[in-house]
Design an enzyme around this catalytic site. Structure first.
Site, PDB file in Angstrom:
ATOM      1  N   ASP A   1       0.729  -0.932  -0.007  1.00  0.00           N
ATOM      2  CA  ASP A   1       0.132   0.025  -0.123  1.00  0.00           C
ATOM      3  C   ASP A   1       0.731   1.129   0.191  1.00  0.00           C
ATOM      4  OD1 ASP A   1      -2.816   1.135   0.869  1.00  0.00           O
ATOM      5  OD2 ASP A   1      -1.453   2.228   2.081  1.00  0.00           O
TER       6      ASP A   1
ATOM      7  N   TYR B   1       2.802   9.683  -0.332  1.00  0.00           N
ATOM      8  CA  TYR B   1       4.062   9.019   0.125  1.00  0.00           C
ATOM      9  C   TYR B   1       5.261   9.482  -0.353  1.00  0.00           C
ATOM     10  CZ  TYR B   1       0.057   6.333   2.759  1.00  0.00           C
ATOM     11  OH  TYR B   1      -1.007   5.891   3.108  1.00  0.00           O
TER      12      TYR B   1
ATOM     13  N   LYS C   1      -2.834   5.697  -4.143  1.00  0.00           N
ATOM     14  CA  LYS C   1      -4.224   6.517  -3.907  1.00  0.00           C
ATOM     15  C   LYS C   1      -3.805   8.091  -4.526  1.00  0.00           C
ATOM     16  CE  LYS C   1      -3.884   4.684   0.914  1.00  0.00           C
ATOM     17  NZ  LYS C   1      -2.521   4.261   0.937  1.00  0.00           N
TER      18      LYS C   1
ATOM     19  N   HIS D   1      -7.875   9.233  -1.710  1.00  0.00           N
ATOM     20  CA  HIS D   1      -7.294   9.236  -0.552  1.00  0.00           C
ATOM     21  C   HIS D   1      -8.056   9.856   0.908  1.00  0.00           C
ATOM     22  CE1 HIS D   1      -2.959   9.339   1.375  1.00  0.00           C
ATOM     23  NE2 HIS D   1      -3.645   9.118   2.516  1.00  0.00           N
TER      24      HIS D   1
END
Length: 290
Positions: free
Chosen positions: A53, A58, A89, A123
């Site tokens: 994930d 990120y 996401k 998200h």
């Protein structure tokens, strides 16, 4: 020694409403620096993880893909792309139809060698109804175009989920809602609502970012069972029917976080770990956003 569980008490895979299967434990990559990500992901695959994930936010999508590709190329006869489940996401700044279309293409370019994205999530619900529905429209088109296999949401509250399910443009129901869940932020009503709609719950921060690993009740139960506190929390999440996404940057911790299928928590032990009157999220909460 870990107490043996009844065979099949917790599944290793779930069937999504899209027809695809998802491993019941995922590896979270939030706040793992890009310089470490590829190596950690590769080693996670060597340990047996098959579900990863990440997110645009990120900043390590490319590196997650690198780690997966390294493993695939190492033994192509046995290490197959279809055995790995990759999630990313779309971030809030990418909401809206046109922005989302471009963002999805960029997400796929970041992991071009994987060929497709197994699961694409929105998200958060932030930005309002129009932004959410336009973004979801673009996500649905990505499924039709073969870029993405399944789509879902993250940090959505009941009103956001209901809005989407009642939308006349809905073609593909969200397969999951990824939210922070632990004994200290159980969100039982939200989780039950999603399950009632055939939407699986992915539990991020199941280890509370380490903040509750010395909780007295958790330590006592862990000692009774013969596991460590992190394993007890992951098992707690699995027995609730969730898909936990534990994260570690420590390669030495990878195997133990996955070694949670050989023991079982009793109903009494689960109730002792439960904190139904607590509300202590370790991350953001926008499930009540307009």
């Amino acid at each position: 020694m870990l107490k043996q569980a009844m065979e099949g008490s917790v599944p290793k895979f779930y069937k999504l409403s899209s027809g695809y299967t998802i491993p019941s434990i995922g590896f979270g990559t939030y706040e793992i620096s890009p310089s470490k990500t590829a190596d950690v992901v590769y080693n996670a695959l060597k340990c047996g993880y098959r579900h990863f994930d990440t997110a645009v936010l990120y900043g390590n999508e490319f590196e997650v893909g690198q780690g997966i590709c390294r493993w695939l190329k190492e033994d192509p006869a046995n290490n197959k792309r279809e055995d790995v489940f990759y999630t990313t996401k779309l971030w809030d700044s990418q909401k809206g139809y046109n922005k989302a279309k471009k963002a999805i293409d960029h997400c796929l370019q970041e992991v071009e060698d994987l060929g497709y994205i197994d699961l694409l999530l929105m998200h958060s619900p932030l930005g309002g109804t129009q932004a959410r529905l336009e973004t979801y429209k673009a996500m649905q088109e990505a499924v039709d175009e073969g870029k993405v296999r399944s789509i879902g949401v993250s940090n959505f509250g009941p009103l956001h989920v209901d809005e989407l399910l009642k939308w006349d443009g809905l073609k593909y129901k969200p397969v999951v809602n990824q939210i922070e869940i632990s004994p200290w932020v159980m969100r039982q009503e939200l989780a039950d609502f999603c399950k009632s709609k055939g939407i699986l719950i992915e539990a991020y921060a199941p280890l509370t970012h380490g903040q509750k690993l010395k909780d007295p009740d958790l330590l006592r139960i862990s000692n009774e069972v013969g596991c460590d506190p992190a394993q007890a929390l992951i098992r707690w999440s699995l027995q609730k029917g969730y898909i936990p996404l534990p994260k570690t940057q420590s390669i030495s911790r990878l195997a133990s976080n996955l070694n949670v299928f050989s023991f079982e928590l009793t109903p009494d032990q689960i109730s002792q770990i439960d904190k139904p009157f607590s509300y202590e999220p370790t991350d953001w909460d926008c499930t009540n956003a307009p």
